[in-house]
Design a protein around this motif. Structure first.
Motif, PDB file in Angstrom:
ATOM      1  N   GLY A 197       0.793  -1.228   0.000  1.00 45.19           N
ATOM      2  CA  GLY A 197       0.000   0.000   0.000  1.00 45.19           C
ATOM      3  C   GLY A 197       0.827   1.281   0.000  1.00 45.19           C
ATOM      4  O   GLY A 197       0.387   2.309  -0.520  1.00 45.19           O
ATOM      5  N   LEU A 198       2.026   1.221   0.579  1.00 44.67           N
ATOM      6  CA  LEU A 198       2.886   2.406   0.583  1.00 44.67           C
ATOM      7  C   LEU A 198       3.084   2.937  -0.842  1.00 44.67           C
ATOM      8  O   LEU A 198       3.017   4.145  -1.084  1.00 44.67           O
ATOM      9  CB  LEU A 198       4.236   2.066   1.227  1.00 44.67           C
ATOM     10  CG  LEU A 198       5.341   3.114   1.111  1.00 44.67           C
ATOM     11  CD1 LEU A 198       4.937   4.436   1.773  1.00 44.67           C
ATOM     12  CD2 LEU A 198       6.636   2.595   1.733  1.00 44.67           C
ATOM     13  N   VAL A 219      -0.016   4.756  -2.070  1.00 43.13           N
ATOM     14  CA  VAL A 219      -0.147   6.079  -1.465  1.00 43.13           C
ATOM     15  C   VAL A 219       0.847   7.047  -2.114  1.00 43.13           C
ATOM     16  O   VAL A 219       0.484   8.158  -2.520  1.00 43.13           O
ATOM     17  CB  VAL A 219       0.061   6.002   0.059  1.00 43.13           C
ATOM     18  CG1 VAL A 219       0.141   7.396   0.671  1.00 43.13           C
ATOM     19  CG2 VAL A 219      -1.071   5.211   0.702  1.00 43.13           C
ATOM     20  N   HIS A 235       3.123   4.074   8.012  1.00 39.18           N
ATOM     21  CA  HIS A 235       2.170   3.246   7.259  1.00 39.18           C
ATOM     22  C   HIS A 235       1.950   1.917   7.938  1.00 39.18           C
ATOM     23  O   HIS A 235       0.925   1.276   7.734  1.00 39.18           O
ATOM     24  CB  HIS A 235       2.663   3.029   5.831  1.00 39.18           C
ATOM     25  CG  HIS A 235       2.671   4.301   5.030  1.00 39.18           C
ATOM     26  ND1 HIS A 235       1.647   4.650   4.197  1.00 39.18           N
ATOM     27  CD2 HIS A 235       3.554   5.322   4.993  1.00 39.18           C
ATOM     28  CE1 HIS A 235       1.901   5.834   3.649  1.00 39.18           C
ATOM     29  NE2 HIS A 235       3.064   6.262   4.122  1.00 39.18           N
ATOM     30  N   ASN A 236       2.937   1.495   8.684  1.00 43.44           N
ATOM     31  CA  ASN A 236       2.810   0.210   9.364  1.00 43.44           C
ATOM     32  C   ASN A 236       3.865   0.124  10.454  1.00 43.44           C
ATOM     33  O   ASN A 236       5.056   0.073  10.162  1.00 43.44           O
ATOM     34  CB  ASN A 236       2.987  -0.936   8.371  1.00 43.44           C
ATOM     35  CG  ASN A 236       2.536  -2.255   8.943  1.00 43.44           C
ATOM     36  OD1 ASN A 236       2.462  -2.416  10.164  1.00 43.44           O
ATOM     37  ND2 ASN A 236       2.237  -3.195   8.071  1.00 43.44           N
ATOM     38  N   VAL A 277      -2.079   6.435   8.993  1.00 36.82           N
ATOM     39  CA  VAL A 277      -2.938   6.394   7.822  1.00 36.82           C
ATOM     40  C   VAL A 277      -4.431   6.176   8.079  1.00 36.82           C
ATOM     41  O   VAL A 277      -5.187   5.956   7.138  1.00 36.82           O
ATOM     42  CB  VAL A 277      -2.388   5.377   6.801  1.00 36.82           C
ATOM     43  CG1 VAL A 277      -1.105   5.910   6.184  1.00 36.82           C
ATOM     44  CG2 VAL A 277      -2.134   4.023   7.446  1.00 36.82           C
ATOM     45  N   ASN A 312      -6.178   7.198   4.290  1.00 38.57           N
ATOM     46  CA  ASN A 312      -5.721   7.126   2.901  1.00 38.57           C
ATOM     47  C   ASN A 312      -6.905   7.224   1.945  1.00 38.57           C
ATOM     48  O   ASN A 312      -8.019   6.848   2.285  1.00 38.57           O
ATOM     49  CB  ASN A 312      -5.048   5.786   2.617  1.00 38.57           C
ATOM     50  CG  ASN A 312      -3.677   5.678   3.226  1.00 38.57           C
ATOM     51  OD1 ASN A 312      -2.995   6.684   3.440  1.00 38.57           O
ATOM     52  ND2 ASN A 312      -3.250   4.454   3.498  1.00 38.57           N
ATOM     53  N   ARG A 328      -0.825  -9.295   0.926  1.00 35.38           N
ATOM     54  CA  ARG A 328       0.380  -9.966   1.388  1.00 35.38           C
ATOM     55  C   ARG A 328      -0.025 -11.102   2.307  1.00 35.38           C
ATOM     56  O   ARG A 328      -0.858 -10.913   3.196  1.00 35.38           O
ATOM     57  CB  ARG A 328       1.259  -8.987   2.167  1.00 35.38           C
ATOM     58  CG  ARG A 328       2.065  -8.048   1.297  1.00 35.38           C
ATOM     59  CD  ARG A 328       2.889  -7.070   2.146  1.00 35.38           C
ATOM     60  NE  ARG A 328       2.059  -6.024   2.724  1.00 35.38           N
ATOM     61  CZ  ARG A 328       1.916  -5.791   4.022  1.00 35.38           C
ATOM     62  NH1 ARG A 328       2.562  -6.528   4.910  1.00 35.38           N
ATOM     63  NH2 ARG A 328       1.141  -4.823   4.462  1.00 35.38           N
ATOM     64  N   GLN A 345      -0.283 -10.350   9.665  1.00 31.84           N
ATOM     65  CA  GLN A 345      -1.095  -9.125   9.757  1.00 31.84           C
ATOM     66  C   GLN A 345      -2.451  -9.267   9.072  1.00 31.84           C
ATOM     67  O   GLN A 345      -3.465  -8.782   9.551  1.00 31.84           O
ATOM     68  CB  GLN A 345      -0.334  -7.951   9.112  1.00 31.84           C
ATOM     69  CG  GLN A 345      -1.188  -6.669   9.026  1.00 31.84           C
ATOM     70  CD  GLN A 345      -0.544  -5.579   8.170  1.00 31.84           C
ATOM     71  OE1 GLN A 345       0.616  -5.655   7.814  1.00 31.84           O
ATOM     72  NE2 GLN A 345      -1.311  -4.550   7.848  1.00 31.84           N
ATOM     73  N   LYS A 346      -2.446  -9.937   7.930  1.00 30.58           N
ATOM     74  CA  LYS A 346      -3.641  -9.938   7.091  1.00 30.58           C
ATOM     75  C   LYS A 346      -4.683 -10.973   7.509  1.00 30.58           C
ATOM     76  O   LYS A 346      -5.715 -11.109   6.872  1.00 30.58           O
ATOM     77  CB  LYS A 346      -3.245 -10.151   5.628  1.00 30.58           C
ATOM     78  CG  LYS A 346      -2.326  -9.045   5.080  1.00 30.58           C
ATOM     79  CD  LYS A 346      -3.052  -7.703   4.975  1.00 30.58           C
ATOM     80  CE  LYS A 346      -2.121  -6.583   4.535  1.00 30.58           C
ATOM     81  NZ  LYS A 346      -2.801  -5.271   4.479  1.00 30.58           N
ATOM     82  N   GLU A 361      -4.703  -3.338  10.938  1.00 33.70           N
ATOM     83  CA  GLU A 361      -4.692  -2.769   9.592  1.00 33.70           C
ATOM     84  C   GLU A 361      -4.594  -1.245   9.680  1.00 33.70           C
ATOM     85  O   GLU A 361      -5.580  -0.565   9.935  1.00 33.70           O
ATOM     86  CB  GLU A 361      -5.958  -3.173   8.840  1.00 33.70           C
ATOM     87  CG  GLU A 361      -5.884  -2.978   7.329  1.00 33.70           C
ATOM     88  CD  GLU A 361      -4.781  -3.811   6.686  1.00 33.70           C
ATOM     89  OE1 GLU A 361      -3.725  -3.236   6.378  1.00 33.70           O
ATOM     90  OE2 GLU A 361      -4.972  -5.046   6.532  1.00 33.70           O
ATOM     91  N   PRO A 362      -3.388  -0.723   9.485  1.00 33.63           N
ATOM     92  CA  PRO A 362      -3.206   0.730   9.593  1.00 33.63           C
ATOM     93  C   PRO A 362      -4.248   1.512   8.782  1.00 33.63           C
ATOM     94  O   PRO A 362      -4.885   2.420   9.301  1.00 33.63           O
ATOM     95  CB  PRO A 362      -1.799   0.943   9.053  1.00 33.63           C
ATOM     96  CG  PRO A 362      -1.086  -0.349   9.400  1.00 33.63           C
ATOM     97  CD  PRO A 362      -2.124  -1.427   9.244  1.00 33.63           C
ATOM     98  N   CYS A 363      -4.404   1.164   7.537  1.00 37.42           N
ATOM     99  CA  CYS A 363      -5.517   1.733   6.779  1.00 37.42           C
ATOM    100  C   CYS A 363      -6.193   0.634   5.974  1.00 37.42           C
ATOM    101  O   CYS A 363      -7.342   0.317   6.172  1.00 37.42           O
ATOM    102  CB  CYS A 363      -5.069   2.864   5.858  1.00 37.42           C
ATOM    103  SG  CYS A 363      -6.484   3.511   4.941  1.00 37.42           S
ATOM    104  N   GLY A 364      -5.438   0.040   5.063  1.00 37.90           N
ATOM    105  CA  GLY A 364      -6.042  -0.908   4.138  1.00 37.90           C
ATOM    106  C   GLY A 364      -6.597  -0.129   2.961  1.00 37.90           C
ATOM    107  O   GLY A 364      -7.316   0.859   3.132  1.00 37.90           O
ATOM    108  N   LEU A 365      -6.220  -0.543   1.784  1.00 42.46           N
ATOM    109  CA  LEU A 365      -6.732   0.130   0.584  1.00 42.46           C
ATOM    110  C   LEU A 365      -7.715  -0.776  -0.142  1.00 42.46           C
ATOM    111  O   LEU A 365      -8.634  -0.309  -0.816  1.00 42.46           O
ATOM    112  CB  LEU A 365      -5.568   0.481  -0.354  1.00 42.46           C
ATOM    113  CG  LEU A 365      -4.469   1.357   0.270  1.00 42.46           C
ATOM    114  CD1 LEU A 365      -3.292   1.503  -0.691  1.00 42.46           C
ATOM    115  CD2 LEU A 365      -5.016   2.721   0.646  1.00 42.46           C
TER     116      LEU A 365
HETATM  117  C1  GLC Z   1       0.685  -0.509   4.841  1.00 41.05           C
HETATM  118  C2  GLC Z   1      -0.463  -0.905   5.770  1.00 41.05           C
HETATM  119  C3  GLC Z   1      -1.826  -0.686   5.117  1.00 41.05           C
HETATM  120  C4  GLC Z   1      -1.888   0.727   4.549  1.00 41.05           C
HETATM  121  C5  GLC Z   1      -0.706   0.977   3.611  1.00 41.05           C
HETATM  122  C6  GLC Z   1      -0.693   2.374   3.023  1.00 41.05           C
HETATM  123  O1  GLC Z   1       0.777  -1.432   3.794  1.00 41.05           O
HETATM  124  O2  GLC Z   1      -0.337  -2.254   6.173  1.00 41.05           O
HETATM  125  O3  GLC Z   1      -2.859  -0.845   6.058  1.00 41.05           O
HETATM  126  O4  GLC Z   1      -3.092   0.892   3.834  1.00 41.05           O
HETATM  127  O5  GLC Z   1       0.502   0.793   4.307  1.00 41.05           O
HETATM  128  O6  GLC Z   1      -0.670   3.378   3.990  1.00 41.05           O
END
Ligand code: GLC
Length: 509
Positions: free
Chosen positions: A27-28, A31, A172-173, A224, A257, A311, A315-316, A389-393
């Protein structure tokens, strides 16, 4: 103090180890490939810097070499970088090229990752100076670029060029912290300042903790999603850094995000069999058939099709995914399609599930962008049983594609998916709280029960497709954070400063 006029355009240098579409593991990259574009559209001069990995072909991306030899301080001397620029989107992307560090097949997982990313980060700062382009903000992302705030407060402290620059550090994580041994300090030019002594973290006297340095030295910290910003202040989600994060809670902001709604648009997507939109949702069915075919599963509109993309790590929630498969197949007659790569133990577990149910479960152990598009466009539900899950897209992409998310109520998942209430008709997905197979299965069963009612389901899909998942709102919030950073004195907050002391590398234990 800054004399910056509050509405003037900002210069922002945005650092990321991965940027879509050039290099991506997660996800980084998404973003970094979309947020700067949104900030640029608000009128700011934002520029990205990333490494030029060996697999990024200069011809394919029409990279232009702008500096053949930029001397970058490294250890006792300097190590030259070649600088390219890509003008793929509206945002210039500078790429730092150095054969020794970056001409490799992958982005991460090399024994010298500390050297590679500290070199990249240092090169980004030297590049700004070479261009004589002083950023108001250096926006750093994740551990790879976390030494930048440290350098600006120590190495470049008295350098007039950097006087007005402030830093924003985005987490991000928290699970990937970048912890290395002391030799890194010498390479980073930080041997004199040395190890950090903090009463809550005695082990820092022997290691260099990139993530912690970002949190300590950045002027503002973001993460995020608002929910994750609160979660990481607790021991459960703080990954050991919660005591430090609590000390900086006043400077920590959660910003949700967005996704790139131009890349992810079912009406114009050239990677899916049949484009569709919220008004012509019935056309979507073709994509389900095509996907079932592609997966080698029986083509049948009458079975619920559940997807997972991501991934394959702890975490997932891959363990929940594996554990729930028997019930999904045997009791719900569901089909599952899983796409992702990761840890070997999950590859094996998923593969054996697929072998058990060849007519119901298909596993693609790879990273495949076109297939990901086909899955979002074809599945009925997307599963995200994340532990954290910091954000999850993916849940946002799913909603935009009319796939209904089934998610655990954590982090950004909790901030974006509201549980469906059949009485009021509100909600845009299905959620569960406890990290347990029964809880996850209950959410899936509820989803499948509602899927059987075409009008109910269509309303759910429509609500998801109409949810604003773009960057519009969040980009404004980042600009607010930039301005907040510019209003800071640039000094570390006193309560934290008073707790810290430093041990030079030569005296370290
Ligand atoms: C990391 C996090 C995910 C987030 C992404 C973008 O991959 O695990 O939750 O959406 O970064 O910020």
């Amino acid at each position: 103090m800054t004399t910056q006029h509050p509405t003037a355009a900002l210069h922002v240098l945005f650092l990321s180890a991965e940027v879509f579409p050039f290099a991506k593991t997660g996800g980084l990259a998404d973003v970094a490939g979309s947020l700067p574009k949104a900030i640029r559209r608000l009128g700011h001069d934002i520029r990205i810097v990333m490494p030029r990995y060996g697999f990024i072909d200069p011809a394919r991306w029409a990279l232009e070499e702008i500096i053949s030899e930029l001397p970058v301080p490294f250890g006792e001397g300097t190590e030259p970088a070649r600088i390219y620029v890509a003008r793929h989107n509206e945002v210039p992307v500078y790429m730092v090229d150095n054969a020794r560090f970056f001409h490799r097949e992958q982005i991460y997982a090399y024994p010298d990752d500390a050297e590679r990313f500290l070199y990249f980060s240092r090169a980004a700062l030297e590049l700004a100076r070479h261009l004589n382009w002083a950023p108001h903000i250096v926006h750093c992302n994740d551990w790879h670029t976390a030494l930048v705030p440290n350098w600006l407060k120590v190495v470049y402290r008295d350098d007039p060029f950097w006087q007005r620059t402030r830093t924003v550090y985005t987490i991000h994580n928290l699970a990937y912290q970048g912890v290395f041994d002391g030799h890194v300090l010498a390479l980073a030019g930080l041997a004199d300042q040395g190890f950090i002594v903090h009463p809550a973290f005695p082990h820092w006297q022997r290691v260099v903790h990139f993530m912690a340095r970002g949190i300590i030295f950045a002027d503002m910290i973001t993460t995020v999603s608002p929910r994750y910003a609160r979660e990481i202040l607790t021991p459960e989600f703080g990954a050991g850094l919660d005591p430090l994060l609590r000390e900086r809670a006043d400077s920590l902001v959660g910003i949700l995000n967005g996704i790139d709604v131009e890349v992810w648009n079912p009406a114009t997507d050239t990677l899916i069999a049949q484009p569709y939109d919220v008004e012509r949702l019935e056309k979507r069915e073709v994509n389900k058939q095509v996907l079932q075919e592609q997966a080698g599963l029986p083509v049948d509109a009458g079975v619920p099709l559940l997807g997972f993309i991501g991934r394959l790590t702890e975490q997932k929630g891959v363990d929940l995914l594996v554990a729930v498969a028997d019930a999904v197949v045997q009791h719900l007659n569901g089909q599952m399609i899983i796409l992702g790569t990761g840890e070997a133990k999950w590859h094996e577990a998923l593969q054996s599930t697929a072998q058990r149910y060849p007519r119901h479960v298909k596993v693609f152990l790879t990273f495949n962008n076109p297939l990901a598009h086909a899955i979002y466009a074809g599945v009925d539900m997307l599963l995200m049983p994340s532990r954290f899950e910091p954000c999850g897209l993916n849940q946002m992409i799913a909603m935009r594609y009319g796939a209904v998310p089934v998610v655990r109520e954590v982090g950004g998942l909790a901030d974006t998916v509201q549980d469906f209430d059949p009485r009021s008709g509100e909600g845009n997905g299905f959620t569960f709280g406890t990290y347990a197979v029964e809880a996850f299965l209950t959410a899936i069963v509820r989803a499948v029960e509602n899927w059987k009612y075409a009008t109910t389901w269509r309303r759910l899909q429509e609500r998801g497709m109409r949810t604003d998942v773009s960057w519009t709102r969040s980009a404004l919030q980042y600009v607010d954070v930039y301005r907040q950073a510019l209003r800071t004195s640039g000094d570390m907050p006193a309560p934290l400063r008073e707790k810290l002391s430093f041990v030079p590398l030569s005296e370290g234990t």
